[in-house]
Design an enzyme around this catalytic site. Structure first.
Site, mmCIF file in Angstrom:
data_model
loop_
_atom_site.group_PDB
_atom_site.id
_atom_site.type_symbol
_atom_site.label_atom_id
_atom_site.label_comp_id
_atom_site.label_asym_id
_atom_site.label_seq_id
_atom_site.Cartn_x
_atom_site.Cartn_y
_atom_site.Cartn_z
ATOM 1 N N LEU A 200 1.192 -1.809 12.541
ATOM 2 C CA LEU A 200 2.320 -0.938 12.902
ATOM 3 C C LEU A 200 3.025 -1.442 14.157
ATOM 4 O O LEU A 200 4.255 -1.442 14.239
ATOM 5 C CB LEU A 200 1.820 0.503 13.099
ATOM 6 C CG LEU A 200 2.912 1.559 13.211
ATOM 7 C CD1 LEU A 200 3.824 1.544 11.989
ATOM 8 C CD2 LEU A 200 2.305 2.944 13.378
ATOM 9 N N ASP B 90 -5.006 1.707 10.827
ATOM 10 C CA ASP B 90 -6.423 1.481 11.145
ATOM 11 C C ASP B 90 -6.487 1.051 12.614
ATOM 12 O O ASP B 90 -6.565 1.891 13.515
ATOM 13 C CB ASP B 90 -6.940 0.433 10.155
ATOM 14 C CG ASP B 90 -8.411 0.080 10.276
ATOM 15 O OD1 ASP B 90 -9.037 0.456 11.269
ATOM 16 O OD2 ASP B 90 -8.940 -0.593 9.374
ATOM 17 N N ARG C 77 -5.872 0.569 -6.774
ATOM 18 C CA ARG C 77 -4.602 0.984 -6.172
ATOM 19 C C ARG C 77 -3.967 2.183 -6.860
ATOM 20 O O ARG C 77 -3.284 2.984 -6.236
ATOM 21 C CB ARG C 77 -3.610 -0.179 -6.282
ATOM 22 C CG ARG C 77 -3.037 -0.589 -4.961
ATOM 23 C CD ARG C 77 -1.950 -1.619 -5.194
ATOM 24 N NE ARG C 77 -2.202 -2.859 -4.511
ATOM 25 C CZ ARG C 77 -2.261 -3.001 -3.187
ATOM 26 N NH1 ARG C 77 -2.079 -1.980 -2.392
ATOM 27 N NH2 ARG C 77 -2.514 -4.179 -2.659
ATOM 28 N N GLU D 210 4.004 4.023 6.125
ATOM 29 C CA GLU D 210 2.767 3.247 5.950
ATOM 30 C C GLU D 210 1.762 4.038 5.130
ATOM 31 O O GLU D 210 1.788 5.272 5.122
ATOM 32 C CB GLU D 210 2.139 2.977 7.331
ATOM 33 C CG GLU D 210 2.412 1.573 7.864
ATOM 34 C CD GLU D 210 1.570 0.510 7.173
ATOM 35 O OE1 GLU D 210 1.189 0.676 6.007
ATOM 36 O OE2 GLU D 210 1.280 -0.506 7.837
ATOM 37 N N ASP D 211 0.871 3.308 4.477
ATOM 38 C CA ASP D 211 -0.230 3.978 3.781
ATOM 39 C C ASP D 211 -1.297 4.420 4.778
ATOM 40 O O ASP D 211 -1.757 5.553 4.746
ATOM 41 C CB ASP D 211 -0.845 3.045 2.715
ATOM 42 C CG ASP D 211 -1.213 1.659 3.255
ATOM 43 O OD1 ASP D 211 -0.932 1.351 4.431
ATOM 44 O OD2 ASP D 211 -1.787 0.861 2.491
ATOM 45 N N ASP E 165 -5.810 -0.236 -1.769
ATOM 46 C CA ASP E 165 -6.693 -1.033 -2.613
ATOM 47 C C ASP E 165 -7.899 -1.536 -1.841
ATOM 48 O O ASP E 165 -7.938 -1.511 -0.608
ATOM 49 C CB ASP E 165 -5.932 -2.265 -3.128
ATOM 50 C CG ASP E 165 -5.712 -3.299 -2.018
ATOM 51 O OD1 ASP E 165 -5.212 -2.908 -0.945
ATOM 52 O OD2 ASP E 165 -6.064 -4.472 -2.214
ATOM 53 N N GLY F 91 0.766 -1.247 0.000
ATOM 54 C CA GLY F 91 0.000 0.000 0.000
ATOM 55 C C GLY F 91 0.791 1.287 0.000
ATOM 56 O O GLY F 91 0.298 2.314 -0.468
HETATM 57 P P1 IMP Z 1 -4.259 -2.174 10.945
HETATM 58 O O1 IMP Z 1 -3.345 -3.289 11.312
HETATM 59 O O2 IMP Z 1 -5.683 -2.446 11.317
HETATM 60 O O3 IMP Z 1 -3.789 -0.813 11.455
HETATM 61 O O4 IMP Z 1 -4.340 -2.112 9.374
HETATM 62 C C1 IMP Z 1 -3.351 -1.614 8.627
HETATM 63 C C2 IMP Z 1 -3.420 -2.125 7.209
HETATM 64 O O5 IMP Z 1 -4.729 -2.458 6.777
HETATM 65 C C3 IMP Z 1 -2.973 -1.031 6.302
HETATM 66 O O6 IMP Z 1 -1.576 -1.031 6.138
HETATM 67 C C4 IMP Z 1 -3.696 -1.352 5.023
HETATM 68 O O7 IMP Z 1 -2.945 -2.258 4.265
HETATM 69 C C5 IMP Z 1 -4.975 -1.991 5.466
HETATM 70 N N1 IMP Z 1 -6.100 -1.020 5.517
HETATM 71 C C6 IMP Z 1 -6.769 -0.585 6.604
HETATM 72 N N2 IMP Z 1 -7.746 0.262 6.284
HETATM 73 C C7 IMP Z 1 -7.706 0.380 4.935
HETATM 74 C C8 IMP Z 1 -8.490 1.135 3.969
HETATM 75 O O8 IMP Z 1 -9.415 1.895 4.279
HETATM 76 N N3 IMP Z 1 -8.137 0.971 2.673
HETATM 77 C C9 IMP Z 1 -7.115 0.168 2.263
HETATM 78 N N4 IMP Z 1 -6.361 -0.542 3.122
HETATM 79 C C10 IMP Z 1 -6.657 -0.443 4.438
HETATM 80 MG MG MG Z 2 -0.227 -0.889 4.815
#
Ligand code: IMP
Ligand code: MG
Length: 177
Positions: free
Chosen positions: A106, A101, A163, A97-98, A157, A42
């Site tokens: 992270l 969430d 993407r 990071e992109d 994506d 991402g």
């Molecule tokens: P986390 O571990 O829940 O913080 O999720 C992080 C990863 O989930 C990000 O690096 C993205 O790859 C993916 N992600 C979470 N939310 C989104 C979104 O709204 N669109 C696309 N990818 C997302």
């Molecule tokens: Mg990511």
């Protein structure tokens, strides 16, 4: 299938990326450069733009993790797909990071990268879903805070779709499936 609705335009993203780059360049001015670690897939477009906007010595590494099976709900289980190749021991590392969430990805990345014994680790994300945080991790540089919605484009994506959209858009709930 509808076009994702524009949340952040190409111009707004470009302007914010330049601002973050200036901030990072100032913060690392007294260091011997920074190793940017892009989190695949991402972050690849953000990393490309951010790295080129910096005015300090920098090098690029990649790490790949997988957190979601294919849909849009975090399971909290993160898997390492590919570790960094280069030696980052005693280097100043910035994770790029992109989107953050829940924070699970992270947090996992910080653990993996700490084990390589860098001189320092900071974190940068283009987007942050502040309302969705489940684990507490420090984020040093945030592009934009967004709500609890699924976004695509500029590297992000939905099941590999959208993407390479130039802007960041919201996927309507009806189009997730
Ligand atoms: P986390 O571990 O829940 O913080 O999720 C992080 C990863 O989930 C990000 O690096 C993205 O790859 C993916 N992600 C979470 N939310 C989104 C979104 O709204 N669109 C696309 N990818 C997302
Ligand atoms: Mg990511």
């Amino acid at each position: 299938m509808n076009e994702p609705e524009v949340l952040l335009s190409e111009d707004r993203i470009a302007e914010r990326v330049r601002e973050i780059a200036r901030e990072i360049s100032a913060d690392y001015a007294d260091k011997d450069g920074v190793v940017l670690i892009g989190v695949l897939k991402g972050s690849f477009i953000f990393l490309a733009d951010l790295s080129r906007a910096l005015s300090i010595p920098r090098s690029i590494e990649f790490i790949a993790v997988s957190s979601y099976a294919s849909g849009s709900r975090s399971t909290g289980a993160v898997r390492l797909i590919m570790d960094v190749r280069g030696n980052i021991e005693n280097r100043h590392v910035l994770i790029v990071e992109d989107i953050v969430d829940t924070g699970h990805t992270l947090k996992y990345l910080l653990g993996i990268l700490q084990s390589h014994r860098p001189a320092s680790i900071r974190t940068c994300t283009l987007l942050h879903k502040a309302d969705c945080v489940e684990v507490d991790v420090d984020i040093d540089y945030v592009g934009f805070q967004i709500g609890d919605e699924w976004v695509v484009g500029y590297g992000l994506d939905y099941a590999e779709r959208d993407r390479t959209l130039p802007y960041i858009g919201v996927v309507a709930p009806d189009d997730r499936g």
